[in-house]
Design a protein around this motif. Structure first.
Motif, PDB file in Angstrom:
ATOM      1  N   ASP A  17      -7.686  -3.645  23.882  1.00 26.04           N
ATOM      2  CA  ASP A  17      -8.823  -4.671  24.289  1.00 26.04           C
ATOM      3  C   ASP A  17     -10.047  -4.361  23.512  1.00 26.04           C
ATOM      4  O   ASP A  17     -10.116  -3.161  22.949  1.00 26.04           O
ATOM      5  CB  ASP A  17      -9.171  -3.860  25.599  1.00 26.04           C
ATOM      6  N   HIS A  39     -14.145  -5.962  23.016  1.00 29.40           N
ATOM      7  CA  HIS A  39     -15.521  -6.274  23.478  1.00 29.40           C
ATOM      8  C   HIS A  39     -15.134  -7.053  24.730  1.00 29.40           C
ATOM      9  O   HIS A  39     -14.456  -8.037  24.784  1.00 29.40           O
ATOM     10  CB  HIS A  39     -16.559  -6.707  22.723  1.00 29.40           C
ATOM     11  N   THR A  40     -16.016  -6.762  25.871  1.00 33.99           N
ATOM     12  CA  THR A  40     -16.116  -7.700  26.890  1.00 33.99           C
ATOM     13  C   THR A  40     -17.028  -8.370  27.291  1.00 33.99           C
ATOM     14  O   THR A  40     -18.126  -7.748  27.235  1.00 33.99           O
ATOM     15  CB  THR A  40     -15.481  -6.484  28.487  1.00 33.99           C
ATOM     16  N   THR A 100     -12.352 -10.375  28.239  1.00 32.58           N
ATOM     17  CA  THR A 100     -11.934  -9.349  27.401  1.00 32.58           C
ATOM     18  C   THR A 100     -11.263 -10.039  26.067  1.00 32.58           C
ATOM     19  O   THR A 100     -10.221 -10.396  26.406  1.00 32.58           O
ATOM     20  CB  THR A 100     -11.191  -8.202  28.053  1.00 32.58           C
ATOM     21  N   GLN A 101     -11.542  -9.591  24.957  1.00 36.05           N
ATOM     22  CA  GLN A 101     -10.914  -9.757  23.574  1.00 36.05           C
ATOM     23  C   GLN A 101     -10.000  -9.005  23.543  1.00 36.05           C
ATOM     24  O   GLN A 101      -9.920  -7.756  23.970  1.00 36.05           O
ATOM     25  CB  GLN A 101     -11.881  -9.743  22.319  1.00 36.05           C
ATOM     26  N   ARG A 102      -8.649  -9.221  23.301  1.00 40.06           N
ATOM     27  CA  ARG A 102      -7.561  -8.466  23.068  1.00 40.06           C
ATOM     28  C   ARG A 102      -7.084  -8.860  21.456  1.00 40.06           C
ATOM     29  O   ARG A 102      -7.001  -9.943  21.136  1.00 40.06           O
ATOM     30  CB  ARG A 102      -6.336  -8.867  23.941  1.00 40.06           C
ATOM     31  N   ALA A 130     -15.293 -11.519  33.825  1.00 34.58           N
ATOM     32  CA  ALA A 130     -15.142 -10.470  32.850  1.00 34.58           C
ATOM     33  C   ALA A 130     -14.081 -11.291  31.788  1.00 34.58           C
ATOM     34  O   ALA A 130     -13.021 -11.572  31.888  1.00 34.58           O
ATOM     35  CB  ALA A 130     -14.736  -9.347  33.080  1.00 34.58           C
ATOM     36  N   GLY A 187     -10.847 -15.381  31.872  1.00 33.94           N
ATOM     37  CA  GLY A 187     -11.068 -13.968  32.203  1.00 33.94           C
ATOM     38  C   GLY A 187     -10.656 -13.610  33.838  1.00 33.94           C
ATOM     39  O   GLY A 187      -9.784 -14.352  34.281  1.00 33.94           O
TER      40      GLY A 187
END
Length: 174
Positions: A47, A49-50, A34-36, A32, A10
């Protein structure tokens, strides 16, 4: 030892905070993650959820974090996951901490230059071990020492442990 070990990738979300404590140096920062994912309808990356983790580093790792990590940098963090729940002002809060055992820059997204940290015993002026020279010099036919090594079958290059490496002649196909 039933511990949950994680490895997360992250970006540093807060400037690292460094403190000297009675137990030794300590550093913390927020990471942080973040799912991509690929959106097939829009034909583009999106993007998701973070998740935010509080990363804790102790002792030498904390000192190296202070010298190496800045806000916004991409990192890999490996460590022990600790999920905590608490009540504040009548509300329930849940947080996730990582007690880091290793932290490094994500080289898939940039470059870094590694510098070995000085240990406490090296700061006193004690001699350091010289870096090994992995370059090998060609033998000088006029040098008697090189002639003696060639006669023994060695090329004169030292290995990491100081042993003389033997020259390997290529096999000829007949």
């Amino acid at each position: 030892m039933n511990e949950t070990m994680v490895c997360v990738v992250g970006n540093v979300a807060t400037q690292p905070v460094f403190r000297e404590t009675a137990a030794g140096p300590s550093a913390r920062f927020r990471l942080a993650v973040t799912q991509r994912f690929w959106d097939r309808e829009k034909n583009a990356w999106r993007d998701g959820h973070t998740n935010f983790f509080t990363v804790w580093a102790n002792r030498a790792l904390a000192a190296n974090v202070q010298a190496s990590v800045s806000l916004g940098e991409p990192l890999l963090v490996r460590g022990r996951l600790k999920v905590r729940s608490e009540q504040r002002d009548g509300q329930s809060w849940t947080g996730a901490d990582i007690e880091a055992s290793a932290i490094g820059h994500d080289l898939a997204r940039g470059t870094a230059a590694f510098r070995r940290a000085l240990r406490g015993d090296q700061s006193s002026g004690a001699p350091t071990r010289p870096e090994p020279n992995w370059e090998t010099e060609p033998a000088d036919p006029a040098d008697p020492a090189d002639q003696a090594e060639r006669a023994d079958g060695a090329d004169g290059a030292d290995g990491a442990d100081g042993a003389v490496l033997q020259r390997q002649e290529p096999a000829l196909a007949v």
